[in-house]
Write a protein that holds these residues in place. Structure first.
Motif, mmCIF file in Angstrom:
data_model
loop_
_atom_site.group_PDB
_atom_site.id
_atom_site.type_symbol
_atom_site.label_atom_id
_atom_site.label_comp_id
_atom_site.label_asym_id
_atom_site.label_seq_id
_atom_site.Cartn_x
_atom_site.Cartn_y
_atom_site.Cartn_z
ATOM 1 N N CYS A 1 -15.132 -28.308 7.244
ATOM 2 C CA CYS A 1 -16.262 -27.478 7.667
ATOM 3 C C CYS A 1 -15.913 -25.987 7.764
ATOM 4 N N ILE A 2 -16.800 -25.147 7.233
ATOM 5 C CA ILE A 2 -16.599 -23.704 7.334
ATOM 6 C C ILE A 2 -17.635 -23.083 8.278
ATOM 7 N N ARG A 3 -18.289 -23.914 9.091
ATOM 8 C CA ARG A 3 -19.206 -23.458 10.147
ATOM 9 C C ARG A 3 -20.302 -22.513 9.620
ATOM 10 N N CYS A 4 -20.962 -22.941 8.547
ATOM 11 C CA CYS A 4 -22.002 -22.091 7.975
ATOM 12 C C CYS A 4 -23.377 -22.446 8.544
ATOM 13 N N ALA A 5 -23.496 -23.639 9.114
ATOM 14 C CA ALA A 5 -24.754 -24.110 9.711
ATOM 15 C C ALA A 5 -25.849 -24.438 8.690
ATOM 16 N N CYS B 1 -26.215 -27.171 7.258
ATOM 17 C CA CYS B 1 -26.664 -28.522 7.636
ATOM 18 C C CYS B 1 -27.620 -28.466 8.822
ATOM 19 N N ILE C 1 -23.483 -31.299 11.918
ATOM 20 C CA ILE C 1 -22.039 -31.110 12.118
ATOM 21 C C ILE C 1 -21.671 -31.422 13.563
ATOM 22 N N CYS D 1 -24.510 -29.043 2.409
ATOM 23 C CA CYS D 1 -23.153 -28.617 2.787
ATOM 24 C C CYS D 1 -22.405 -27.991 1.606
ATOM 25 N N PRO D 2 -21.959 -26.739 1.759
ATOM 26 C CA PRO D 2 -21.320 -26.057 0.640
ATOM 27 C C PRO D 2 -19.926 -26.588 0.314
ATOM 28 N N VAL D 3 -19.347 -27.374 1.220
ATOM 29 C CA VAL D 3 -18.028 -27.930 0.916
ATOM 30 C C VAL D 3 -18.088 -29.455 0.835
ATOM 31 N N ILE E 1 -19.200 -32.049 2.591
ATOM 32 C CA ILE E 1 -18.844 -33.042 3.607
ATOM 33 C C ILE E 1 -19.956 -34.098 3.600
ATOM 34 N N LEU F 1 -21.880 -35.755 5.393
ATOM 35 C CA LEU F 1 -22.220 -35.834 6.822
ATOM 36 C C LEU F 1 -22.942 -37.116 7.209
#
Ligand code: SF4
Lengths: 476, 238
Positions: free
Chosen positions: A313-317, A319, A342, A373-375, A377, A379
């Motif tokens: 997670c890169i904490r972009c929100a 999601c 997340i 999700c840009p990476v 995950i 979820l």
């Protein structure tokens, strides 16, 4: 603010979320704006799916080699004259930071936005030893002066408040006399903060990504407050979650591109700052002393498990911004500073199932989060894994549900039982049926029929129709 | 072409009209339909509630039932996606993994089958009026079927499909979610119904019985003049 917020139970939190019309209007408005912007920003790159795969690869590679990159990072920070501390727990981190500040005789602390310092409850720890701690991110500042209202969103912490509510907080707490115009509100805070920056002796930041190869840390903001936090005070302390490292600038560039586009739909944010160690002899600015605190606090226990991908997670929100559940209940209903999908995955891992056992069920598994999700995950799959752990290992599922599922396993697996069950369904449901639908259902159906009609089982099942039709066919 | 129909338990028990329509449309397009009686539930309710072991029993039964099928077709994006998930569920299981992969490969959602396999875009249907189409989450995000339903609907004579605001938002069904988190589910379905009614459409069309029962149930409770129809029923209208 510790990770856990509020004292109400899950049901009460959901209730108050659903009843809060202001919050819901603010959240759905923000979701809609951000949704469009994010899609446009992704579209603009042209090959978004490739970018996502690349981002996923980078994050997976780092997690697979985390000890290597953390070592390299620490070594390089020390080479530059900085200090590195590995904190196993929240307490370890807070103790170290307090010691650093006390040694410097520091009293006035300015902070830029950081979720990990919320997670470890740093502000309270510092206030206990007599420090004045000031949040300088606008959203965080609003929450801080509003009696420490908890953040409801990992990127926009005050997302649950509208501008009129913010104006009222300012009126009450700051003697503000102007309107709810965002420019006026911001200008007012800027005046106050400028003054505070000049007198601060300690600056504390979070860290979006640390670069192992150069020993740098990066900060992605839109307000520029982080640049003041890191250039005016003589001592800088940066706190990072142990997973937030990248090998080189090359990977940093990819992840920052994914982050800004996913978080706010911008190609770049107004400020992307990369800081490398304390002020060097040939440099004109920067802190005299630099400390990097790398926080574990439960993360290494996730490594190597079926939940490892959550650490990508890169904490972009992104999601959070697409989540329909979050849209209706708001961030506070999650009972954790990490909200939305997340948060529903991460909170039980960091804070335990006892406090967060409902969160994995607070999802229709619509997978909008996984898609955003840009990476990459997965979820919604991780939410399913949580459910499985709760049922199989934690034994926290209700007995009635367990029995029902056992019966389901048996009944659904046996064509005979299945056929029998579906055949008697219409007569079993007949006391509740009017016409073709059920308005007041028994048992678990009650929750459904409180808001919707439920169809009565068909008298002739599809399979009966098919069979009789076959027979007719044979006859003719 | 021989098609083995996976009716899904919701259709079998609650929406038999959808099953009938599926059979009739496919037959009209030249398919021969087989419906194996030994089919049960795909296991999704248990699987999605975390009862993976309990879910495996019906899953194995389904694998056995469909093992010789050439094309497995189902009028549900969600249940097709569940079949596609089987290889994941039985990963590493010597006895079942290969079989699971094999049935997953042969599974199609109805509109996907008509457009991608039969290569037909106009099934010769006719329905007068305007419609909002609900893009169900599992059909679009798990199965990745996004265009096929619209392609087919575009060719239905007399029908105009109007854009649905917030189409990407889930309707709040989510299987057991709808009763376990009934209160949140209610907010979601209510918002969906309000956006549908805002389009002034005569019909709400969808490709998943679960979502239709959910949205349709709310429409009925609110007494709104919108008729919900499964895609199969629309394609079978003449
Ligand atoms: S889980 Fe993915 S989408 Fe959500 S905040 Fe983390 S990186 Fe962003």
């Amino acid at each position: 603010m510790p990770m856990k917020i509020g004292t109400e139970n899950f049901k009460e939190r959901v209730d108050s979320g659903i009843q809060n019309d202001f919050m819901r209007a603010a959240v759905s408005g923000a979701q809609e704006r951000l949704h469009g912007r994010r899609l446009a920003a992704a579209e603009e790159l042209g090959n978004w799916e490739e970018w996502r795969s690349h981002g996923e690869e980078i994050r997976q590679h780092v997690l697979e080699n985390l000890d290597y990159y953390l070592d390299q990072l620490a070594e390089n920070v020390v080479k530059l004259g900085g200090h590195v501390f590995f904190a196993e727990t929240a307490e370890d981190a807070n103790t170290y930071i307090k010691e650093v500040i006390q040694k410097k005789n520091g009293k006035k602390v300015v902070k830029s936005k950081s979720m990990v310092t919320e997670e470890i409850n740093l502000n309270a720890a510092l206030e206990e030893v007599g420090c004045e701690v000031l949040e300088t991110d606008l959203g965080e500042y609003i929450l801080q002066i509003d009696e420490h209202d908890p953040p409801s969103h990992i990127v926009a912490p005050a997302l649950h408040k509208n501008k009129e509510q913010i104006r009222d907080v300012f009126k009450e707490k700051l003697g503000y006399t102007k309107t709810e115009n965002p420019d006026e509100l911001t200008a007012h805070v800027r005046e106050i903060l400028r003054e505070k920056f000049l007198h601060a002796d300690i600056g504390i930041t979070g860290c979006n990504f640390a670069v192992a190869e150069t020993g740098s840390i990066s900060l992605v903001t839109n307000e520029g407050n982080a640049d003041l936090v890191t250039s005016l005070p003589k001592t800088q302390i940066t706190v990072m979650g142990m997973e937030r490292v990248v090998p080189t600038y090359e990977e940093l560039e990819v992840l920052v591109s994914l982050l800004t586009r996913s978080a706010v739909g911008q190609r770049l944010t107004s400020y992307i700052t990369v800081l490398t160690g304390p002020k060097q002899v040939h440099e004109v600015d920067g802190p005299e002393e630099f400390h990097l605190v790398i926080v574990d606090n439960g993360r290494s226990k996730i490594l190597g498990t079926e939940f490892q991908s959550v650490l990508q997670c890169i904490r972009c929100a992104a999601c959070v911004n697409v989540c329909p559940v979050y849209r209706h209940v708001g961030g506070h209903a999650y009972g954790s500073i990490y909200s939305g999908p997340i948060g529903a995955v991460l909170s039980p891992l960091l804070g335990g199932y006892e406090d967060y056992k409902e969160l994995p069920y607070a999802s229709s598994l619509c997978a909008a989060c996984t898609d955003a999700c840009p990476v990459k995950i997965p979820l919604h799959e991780l939410l399913l894994r949580h459910r499985q752990v709760i049922v199989e290992k934690e034994g926290k599922a209700p007995i009635s549900e367990k029995l029902a599922m056992k019966a389901f396993g048996l009944g659904a697996a046996s064509p005979m039982l299945y056929k029998f069950g579906s055949k008697i369904a219409p007569s079993a449901m007949s006391p509740f049926t009017t016409g073709t639908s059920i308005s007041k259902g028994p048992g678990p159906l009650k929750a459904w029929t409180e808001s919707r009609e439920f169809p009565a089982p068909n008298k002739e099942r599809f399979r009966d129709w098919f069979k009789s039709r076959d027979k007719e066919g044979e006859k003719s | 072409m021989k098609v083995t129909l996976f009716s899904t338990c919701l259709v079998d028990m609650f929406q038999s009209n959808v099953g009938k329509a599926t059979v009739e449309v496919l037959e009209r397009l030249g398919c021969v339909i087989d419906f194996p009686e030994s089919q049960v539930c795909c296991g999704q309710p248990a699987y999605n509630s975390g009862y993976v072991n309990e879910a495996k029993e019906p899953m194995k039964r389904m694998i056995e039932t469909f093992k010789d099928a050439e094309y497995i077709v189902t009028p549900s994006g969600s249940c097709a996606a569940m079949f596609k998930e089987y290889p994941h569920v039985f990963k590493g299981d010597e006895k079942w993994e290969q079989k699971a992969i094999s049935i997953a490969e042969r599974t199609y959602e109805l509109s996907q089958f008509i457009v991608d396999v039969l290569k037909i875009e106009d099934v010769g249907a006719r329905l007068e009026g305007t419609a909002a189409y609900h893009t169900s989450c599992h059909m679009t995000r798990l199965l990745h079927v996004t265009d096929a339903p619209f392609t087919l609907l575009k060719h239905v004579k007399g029908l105009e499909v109007v854009p649905l605001p917030g189409a990407h938002n889930c309707c709040g069904f989510g299987g057991t979610f709808s009763v376990k988190m009934g209160q949140i589910s209610e907010q979601m379905v209510d918002e969906k119904v309000m956006s549908i009614s805002g389009t002034k459409a005569d019909y709400l069309i969808g490709g998943d019985a679960g979502c239709l029962i959910n949205i349709g149930g709310r429409i009925e409770r609110k007494g709104m003049p919108i008729k919900s129809m499964h895609l199969a029923e629309v394609l079978n209208s003449r």
